[in-house]
Design a protein around this motif. Structure first.
Motif, PDB file in Angstrom:
ATOM      1  N   UNK A   1       0.848  -1.184   0.000  1.00  0.00           N
ATOM      2  CA  UNK A   1       0.000   0.000   0.000  1.00  0.00           C
ATOM      3  C   UNK A   1       0.886   1.237   0.000  1.00  0.00           C
ATOM      4  N   UNK A   2       0.343   2.369   0.264  1.00  0.00           N
ATOM      5  CA  UNK A   2       1.011   3.646   0.002  1.00  0.00           C
ATOM      6  C   UNK A   2       2.446   3.684   0.505  1.00  0.00           C
ATOM      7  N   UNK A   3       2.693   3.208   1.762  1.00  0.00           N
ATOM      8  CA  UNK A   3       4.034   3.363   2.324  1.00  0.00           C
ATOM      9  C   UNK A   3       5.094   2.596   1.554  1.00  0.00           C
ATOM     10  N   UNK A   4       4.674   1.587   0.780  1.00  0.00           N
ATOM     11  CA  UNK A   4       5.649   0.790   0.033  1.00  0.00           C
ATOM     12  C   UNK A   4       6.107   1.486  -1.246  1.00  0.00           C
ATOM     13  N   UNK A   5       5.441   2.580  -1.631  1.00  0.00           N
ATOM     14  CA  UNK A   5       5.738   3.235  -2.899  1.00  0.00           C
ATOM     15  C   UNK A   5       6.483   4.547  -2.733  1.00  0.00           C
TER      16      UNK A   5
ATOM     17  N   UNK B   1     -19.415  15.878  -2.569  1.00  0.00           N
ATOM     18  CA  UNK B   1     -19.695  16.844  -3.623  1.00  0.00           C
ATOM     19  C   UNK B   1     -18.583  17.018  -4.622  1.00  0.00           C
ATOM     20  N   UNK B   2     -17.441  16.333  -4.429  1.00  0.00           N
ATOM     21  CA  UNK B   2     -16.302  16.431  -5.341  1.00  0.00           C
ATOM     22  C   UNK B   2     -15.915  15.025  -5.771  1.00  0.00           C
ATOM     23  N   UNK B   3     -15.793  14.820  -7.085  1.00  0.00           N
ATOM     24  CA  UNK B   3     -15.423  13.494  -7.572  1.00  0.00           C
ATOM     25  C   UNK B   3     -13.983  13.165  -7.204  1.00  0.00           C
ATOM     26  N   UNK B   4     -13.773  11.946  -6.721  1.00  0.00           N
ATOM     27  CA  UNK B   4     -12.426  11.425  -6.579  1.00  0.00           C
ATOM     28  C   UNK B   4     -11.973  10.868  -7.935  1.00  0.00           C
ATOM     29  N   UNK B   5     -10.669  10.825  -8.122  1.00  0.00           N
ATOM     30  CA  UNK B   5     -10.100  10.275  -9.350  1.00  0.00           C
ATOM     31  C   UNK B   5      -9.494   8.915  -9.032  1.00  0.00           C
ATOM     32  N   UNK B   6      -9.850   7.908  -9.836  1.00  0.00           N
ATOM     33  CA  UNK B   6      -9.334   6.547  -9.659  1.00  0.00           C
ATOM     34  C   UNK B   6      -8.510   6.198 -10.894  1.00  0.00           C
ATOM     35  N   UNK B   7      -7.233   5.975 -10.693  1.00  0.00           N
ATOM     36  CA  UNK B   7      -6.324   5.664 -11.786  1.00  0.00           C
ATOM     37  C   UNK B   7      -5.866   4.219 -11.682  1.00  0.00           C
ATOM     38  N   UNK B   8      -6.046   3.487 -12.784  1.00  0.00           N
ATOM     39  CA  UNK B   8      -5.427   2.161 -12.857  1.00  0.00           C
ATOM     40  C   UNK B   8      -4.085   2.359 -13.550  1.00  0.00           C
ATOM     41  N   UNK B   9      -3.007   1.979 -12.831  1.00  0.00           N
ATOM     42  CA  UNK B   9      -1.664   2.301 -13.321  1.00  0.00           C
ATOM     43  C   UNK B   9      -0.749   1.098 -13.213  1.00  0.00           C
ATOM     44  N   UNK B  10       0.437   1.312 -13.795  1.00  0.00           N
ATOM     45  CA  UNK B  10       1.529   0.356 -13.641  1.00  0.00           C
ATOM     46  C   UNK B  10       2.745   1.123 -13.149  1.00  0.00           C
ATOM     47  N   UNK B  11       3.351   0.656 -12.063  1.00  0.00           N
ATOM     48  CA  UNK B  11       4.563   1.268 -11.516  1.00  0.00           C
ATOM     49  C   UNK B  11       5.635   0.190 -11.462  1.00  0.00           C
ATOM     50  N   UNK B  12       6.683   0.433 -12.226  1.00  0.00           N
ATOM     51  CA  UNK B  12       7.756  -0.567 -12.312  1.00  0.00           C
ATOM     52  C   UNK B  12       7.196  -1.945 -12.637  1.00  0.00           C
ATOM     53  N   UNK B  13       6.190  -1.946 -13.497  1.00  0.00           N
ATOM     54  CA  UNK B  13       5.647  -3.209 -13.947  1.00  0.00           C
ATOM     55  C   UNK B  13       4.633  -3.836 -13.008  1.00  0.00           C
ATOM     56  N   UNK B  14       4.340  -3.190 -11.920  1.00  0.00           N
ATOM     57  CA  UNK B  14       3.344  -3.712 -10.982  1.00  0.00           C
ATOM     58  C   UNK B  14       2.043  -2.948 -11.144  1.00  0.00           C
TER      59      UNK B  14
END
Length: 584
Positions: free
Chosen positions: A311-315, A494-507
């Motif tokens: 999760x976040x702390x690993x990146x 009242x504000x849309x969150x943004x959801x990104x499907x990504x690849x980081x270093x192939x993960x």
């Protein structure tokens, strides 16, 4: 003419003549001669003519007065009762009776005089002396209180307020405020003015200022000195149980009245008693690596999540070892941003908003002794804590274990109440939910039975570029490739969150971008192998409303026998990622 007979063979004329005869003797100052006549005519007899008895009573007065004793006046009043002289003698009898009492006469003896001679000067004097005697003879608090109620306003009562304060001083304690009255109302000198003091009290009666005892415990537990400084009036620091104290040890308000002392035990504050479980810290090297508030709760500050994913702390690279506690969150600085762990155990995030408070937690936080009746054991990579009525496993990350007492918890502002946040928002879903499936048994992009579809915004290239900039401004992430992006107001602010499907270093990594009015601009990163690759993304995400909450999901074929389902939900203060395998 008929003559009235008085006594035996005596007429009215005879009686008058005899009275005149005694009167003449008294006029000649011949009291002895007068008494002889009185004796001759039996004037002491009750049935003797009243005028003769009255003048003879005068003749015998000097004899009683010469002795002036209670006995002489008692005999006189008895012999000459019914005469004016006997009435006057009663006052002398009362005075003599009072005078002949010993100097240490009891209150009861003096009160007897007030009742026996109720309308005399001696009775009034005896009443005053009875108050003095009652106060003089007091040996217990109950006797002192009785004397105060019977003799209000007596000058000697103030000494009892000092000697027996528990009987007279009333302390009303509301929160940290102490109101003191003296009941019944007794005037006291200035040096006796009641003064309250919050203390710790040991079974033997020894006391020490609560502020001092609490501060010593907190300092020995490793808290920063600034946190141990008493605040405001009253005890200054929380009224909490402290480990290692003997049975019967407690907090109290001590009321000082001159040299007198009175104590009122004070109950522990809520969630601060001896039965409160400690907070458990684990320390790895010089860093606090784990925190647990209760069985079933474990916050791992260094490793990947318990779901086996990063999760976040690993990146992010090398966040500071310095851990800052602020408003139910743990902050670590990483470059320009802060890594934030919500203490409720939800997934961490990155934010540009610095902590509002600066309570620094370091490995110097040594805590206190292990609670009596608790034991530690190891299982694989975990520590297991048991005892003290714990009925479920209390699992902690491995490391050096330290315990924070109820007192330390209160001062730091961390406790099980912070776990309540994790109970709000969308719950995790399971395989038993009636998921929508196609005829072949694989999942289809539709809400489960009882849910409804929600519009999901697809981000265009410009919006994705803006999202990339927001990610790069919040985290230094190399080799970021964005597969696609989607918008949904999942937290209903009242504000849309943004959801990104990504690849980081192939993960595969799912990134959530959130703008929070209090917590700032936030980034959540969740490892998600089922994201796919830029060239071969997974199935299109879909959103639905189920059980009163919003979810974002995408599904695909995991095997011949099952589908995978990736879910994103908002709960507590965090966006959670969840992976399920749904059989066909």
């Amino acid at each position: 003419m008929m003559l009235t007979l008085l006594g035996v063979g005596m007429t009215a004329a005879n009686a008058a003549e005899r009275s005149d005869s005694v009167e003449r003797k008294l006029s000649d100052n011949d009291y002895e001669g007068a008494r002889k006549k009185c004796e001759k005519w039996a004037a002491s007899q009750r049935d003797t003519e009243p005028a003769l008895r009255e003048i003879c009573a005068k003749a015998y007065w000097p004899l009683a007065e010469a002795v002036d004793s209670a006995a002489s006046w008692r005999d006189y009043t008895s012999t000459w009762s019914g005469t004016d002289w006997a009435a006057t003698a009663t006052e002398r009898l009362a005075s003599a009776t009072l005078r002949e009492l010993p100097v240490d006469a009891s209150e009861d003896d003096l009160l007897w005089i007030t009742e026996e001679f109720y309308d005399s000067r001696a009775a009034r004097k005896a009443a005053e002396m009875a108050g003095d005697a009652a106060i003089r003879d007091v040996t217990t608090g109950a006797e002192a209180l009785r004397a105060a109620k019977r003799y209000p306003g007596h000058d000697g009562l103030s000494v009892f307020v000092e000697r027996y304060p528990e009987k007279f001083v009333k302390a009303t304690i509301t929160g940290h405020e102490v109101s003191i009255t003296i009941e019944p109302d007794i005037a006291i000198p200035d040096y006796m003015k009641p003064t309250p003091l919050w203390v710790a009290r040991w079974p033997g009666g020894d006391t020490l200022a609560w502020r001092e005892v609490a501060a010593q415990h907190l300092l020995s537990s490793g808290l920063d000195e600034a946190l141990t400084r008493p605040q405001g009036s009253g005890p200054g620091l929380p009224i909490c149980s402290i480990p290692g104290q003997p049975e019967g040890w407690h907090a109290a308000v001590e009321v000082r009245v001159g040299t007198g002392r009175m104590y009122r035990p004070i109950p522990w504050e809520p969630d601060c008693g001896a039965d409160v479980l400690p907070i458990v810290l684990t320390v790895t090297g010089s860093t606090i690596s784990g925190l647990s508030l209760a069985p079933g709760h474990a916050l791992d500050l260094l490793s990947r999540g318990r779901d086996g994913r990063n999760h976040t702390q690993a990146f992010i690279s090398s966040p500071s070892d310095a851990l800052v506690l602020s408003d139910g969150h743990l902050f670590r600085q990483s470059g320009r941003v802060w890594l934030v762990h919500p203490i409720d155990g939800g997934p961490p995030w990155l934010t540009d908003r610095a902590p509002s408070r600066q309570t620094l937690l370091t490995s110097a936080l040594v805590g206190s002794a292990p609670p009596e009746g608790m034991s530690l054991s190891t299982q694989e990579d975990d520590l297991l804590l048991s005892g003290r009525g714990i009925t479920e496993r209390w699992v902690m990350p491995k490391g050096e274990v330290r315990f924070l007492s109820a007192m330390a918890q209160k001062v730091l502002g961390i406790g099980t109440a912070l776990l309540d946040a994790s109970k709000t928002g969308a719950p995790a879903l399971s395989e038993v939910v009636p998921w929508a499936k196609e005829p072949g048994g694989y999942l289809t992009a539709a809400p489960p039975t009882g849910g409804r579809s929600v519009t999901l915004t697809s981000l265009n290239d410009a919006a994705i570029d803006r999202a990339r900039l927001r990610v790069s401004s919040g985290a230094e992430i190399d080799n970021l490739e964005i597969i696609d992006g989607w918008g949904l107001d999942m937290d209903a602010d009242g504000v849309e969150e943004v959801f990104l499907r990504t690849s980081i270093d192939g993960r595969g990594v799912l990134i959530v971008i959130d703008v929070h009015p209090v917590l700032g601009n936030r980034l959540f990163l969740h490892e998600s192998p089922n994201v796919g690759t830029p060239s071969t993304p997974q199935n299109r995400p879909y959103a639905f409303h189920y059980g009163g909450h919003f979810y974002l999901a995408w599904a695909g074929i995991a095997s011949d026998q099952a589908s995978f389902l990736e879910l994103i939900r908002y709960s507590g203060e965090s966006f959670h990622a969840q992976a399920l395998t749904i059989p066909r």
